[in-house]
Design a protein around this motif. Structure first.
Motif, mmCIF file in Angstrom:
data_model
loop_
_atom_site.group_PDB
_atom_site.id
_atom_site.type_symbol
_atom_site.label_atom_id
_atom_site.label_comp_id
_atom_site.label_asym_id
_atom_site.label_seq_id
_atom_site.Cartn_x
_atom_site.Cartn_y
_atom_site.Cartn_z
ATOM 1 N N GLY A 138 62.735 79.235 55.654
ATOM 2 C CA GLY A 138 63.157 78.156 56.547
ATOM 3 C C GLY A 138 64.615 78.704 57.114
ATOM 4 O O GLY A 138 65.353 77.674 57.452
ATOM 5 N N GLY A 139 64.673 80.001 57.345
ATOM 6 C CA GLY A 139 66.117 80.126 57.818
ATOM 7 C C GLY A 139 67.074 80.685 56.813
ATOM 8 O O GLY A 139 67.928 81.381 57.244
ATOM 9 N N PRO A 165 72.937 81.517 55.327
ATOM 10 C CA PRO A 165 72.499 82.354 56.250
ATOM 11 C C PRO A 165 73.825 82.654 56.903
ATOM 12 O O PRO A 165 73.895 83.897 57.552
ATOM 13 C CB PRO A 165 71.423 81.569 57.075
ATOM 14 N N TYR A 166 74.907 81.799 57.472
ATOM 15 C CA TYR A 166 75.867 82.007 58.131
ATOM 16 C C TYR A 166 76.889 83.209 57.608
ATOM 17 O O TYR A 166 77.786 83.497 58.526
ATOM 18 C CB TYR A 166 76.331 80.946 58.505
ATOM 19 N N VAL A 183 69.747 77.229 65.491
ATOM 20 C CA VAL A 183 71.139 77.578 64.702
ATOM 21 C C VAL A 183 71.724 76.523 64.443
ATOM 22 O O VAL A 183 72.399 76.303 63.348
ATOM 23 C CB VAL A 183 71.667 78.679 65.532
ATOM 24 N N ARG A 184 72.090 75.637 65.390
ATOM 25 C CA ARG A 184 72.852 74.142 65.200
ATOM 26 C C ARG A 184 72.384 73.195 64.264
ATOM 27 O O ARG A 184 73.025 73.047 63.220
ATOM 28 C CB ARG A 184 73.376 73.451 66.371
ATOM 29 N N ARG A 185 71.006 73.204 64.034
ATOM 30 C CA ARG A 185 70.358 72.314 63.333
ATOM 31 C C ARG A 185 70.595 72.931 61.809
ATOM 32 O O ARG A 185 70.807 72.121 60.906
ATOM 33 C CB ARG A 185 68.922 72.062 63.573
ATOM 34 N N MET A 186 70.383 74.339 61.573
ATOM 35 C CA MET A 186 70.496 74.742 60.359
ATOM 36 C C MET A 186 72.184 74.879 59.891
ATOM 37 O O MET A 186 72.109 74.564 58.875
ATOM 38 C CB MET A 186 70.291 76.507 60.522
ATOM 39 N N GLY A 191 76.374 73.244 56.485
ATOM 40 C CA GLY A 191 77.882 73.359 56.777
ATOM 41 C C GLY A 191 78.197 74.600 57.237
ATOM 42 O O GLY A 191 77.573 75.460 56.918
ATOM 43 N N LEU A 192 79.457 74.719 57.324
ATOM 44 C CA LEU A 192 80.044 76.071 57.525
ATOM 45 C C LEU A 192 81.500 76.195 56.868
ATOM 46 O O LEU A 192 82.449 76.528 57.099
ATOM 47 C CB LEU A 192 80.369 76.191 58.988
#
Length: 301
Positions: A138-139, A165-166, A183-186, A191-192
């Protein structure tokens, strides 16, 4: 009437009554290969490589190198089992929906770690770094196998767990296969949060980084997940063109020059393409991700 040779799959009965095999049959056949099965599988491959509208019986017979009657018998059998479809109206035969079901089963049963083990062993040997392979869940990257590099340094990299992932090279390689909306939804989901002082925590900065990943074909984790540690990762793709996961290498940052990062990126990209080949996917350069991302960016502005 079934001739003795036909019953044992010995090839096609010629006009003089002998049983003839094409050269392709001879090359493909092992000692115990059943020729009728081999020809049926070749027929499926011929249709798969043909135009979307399908191929006529005459075209199939010519390519297969058999008579129309033999080709028709093979084609009808494959249609009965759902592996081919007799297209109406149209030139003739296309792939059948039975292959979709088999493809799903293969995807679930595919022992990716086992298939990739020789490749990541070679990758670790060539780069002298720890090599890993991850599937995309799922990414999220989920690492399924690892080969430690030589030397005393061992990285704590547990297998079978979802990773952010980020903040990893494998994760960013997987994210780069998504459009900006995905990407935005992920990032809303994950969170970042910073892992180190180098972690990318701004969505626009991350999107710019992923644009560079698409151009280069590989991603770099420059101490973004752990201080003093770098990773280089590249995505691989399945037969349907979707991102199936990523291959990466990990090492100590130290005074690693930029040219070495680029060199490792090209190496990892090559191995990721090898994994794509195992999965029936295409090399990265043929997928046009960078071009699609640039078109999306231009449309947004």
């Amino acid at each position: 009437m079934v001739f003795p040779g036909e019953a044992f799959g010995m090839g096609e009965r010629g006009a003089e009554g002998d049983w003839a095999l094409t050269e392709v049959d001879r090359q493909a056949a092992g000692r115990y290969t059943v020729q009728s099965v081999a020809r049926a599988l070749r027929l499926v491959e011929i249709v798969a490589g043909g135009p979307p509208g399908g191929l006529s019986l005459s075209e199939l017979a010519r390519t297969l190198g058999t008579s129309k009657s033999s080709t028709l018998a093979l084609a009808r059998t494959l249609v009965a089992f759902g592996y081919l479809r007799d297209a109406h109206p149209g030139p003739g035969y296309t792939l059948g929906t039975g292959l979709i079901r088999l493809g799903d089963i293969v995807g679930r049963q595919l022992p990716l770690g086992d298939l990739c083990r020789p490749l990541i062993e070679d990758l670790s040997r060539e780069t002298k770094l720890t090599a890993r392979v991850a599937i995309s869940d799922g990414g999220y990257p989920v690492f399924v196998d690892r080969v430690d590099g030589p030397g005393s340094v061992r990285f704590h990299t547990p297998l079978g767990q979802r990773e952010l992932p980020y903040a990893s090279a494998a994760g960013k390689a997987i994210l780069a296969a998504m459009d900006s909306g995905g990407v935005r939804r992920m990032c809303v989901e994950t969170g970042l949060a910073p892992r180190t002082a180098h972690t990318i925590t701004d969505i626009d900065t991350l999107l710019d980084n992923l644009a560079a990943v698409r151009r280069l074909g590989f991603a770099v984790d420059d101490e973004e997940d752990a201080e003093g540690v770098f990773c280089v990762g590249a995505a691989f793709f399945g037969h349907d063109g979707s991102c199936a996961g990523a291959v990466s290498v990990t090492g100590i940052k130290g005074d690693l020059p930029a040219w070495r990062i680029d060199e490792l990126g090209r190496i990892v990209r090559r191995y990721a393409d090898d994994v794509s080949g195992i999965l029936g996917g295409s090399p990265y350069i043929d997928l046009g991700l960078a071009e699609r991302a640039e078109a999306e960016r231009a449309a947004a502005t």
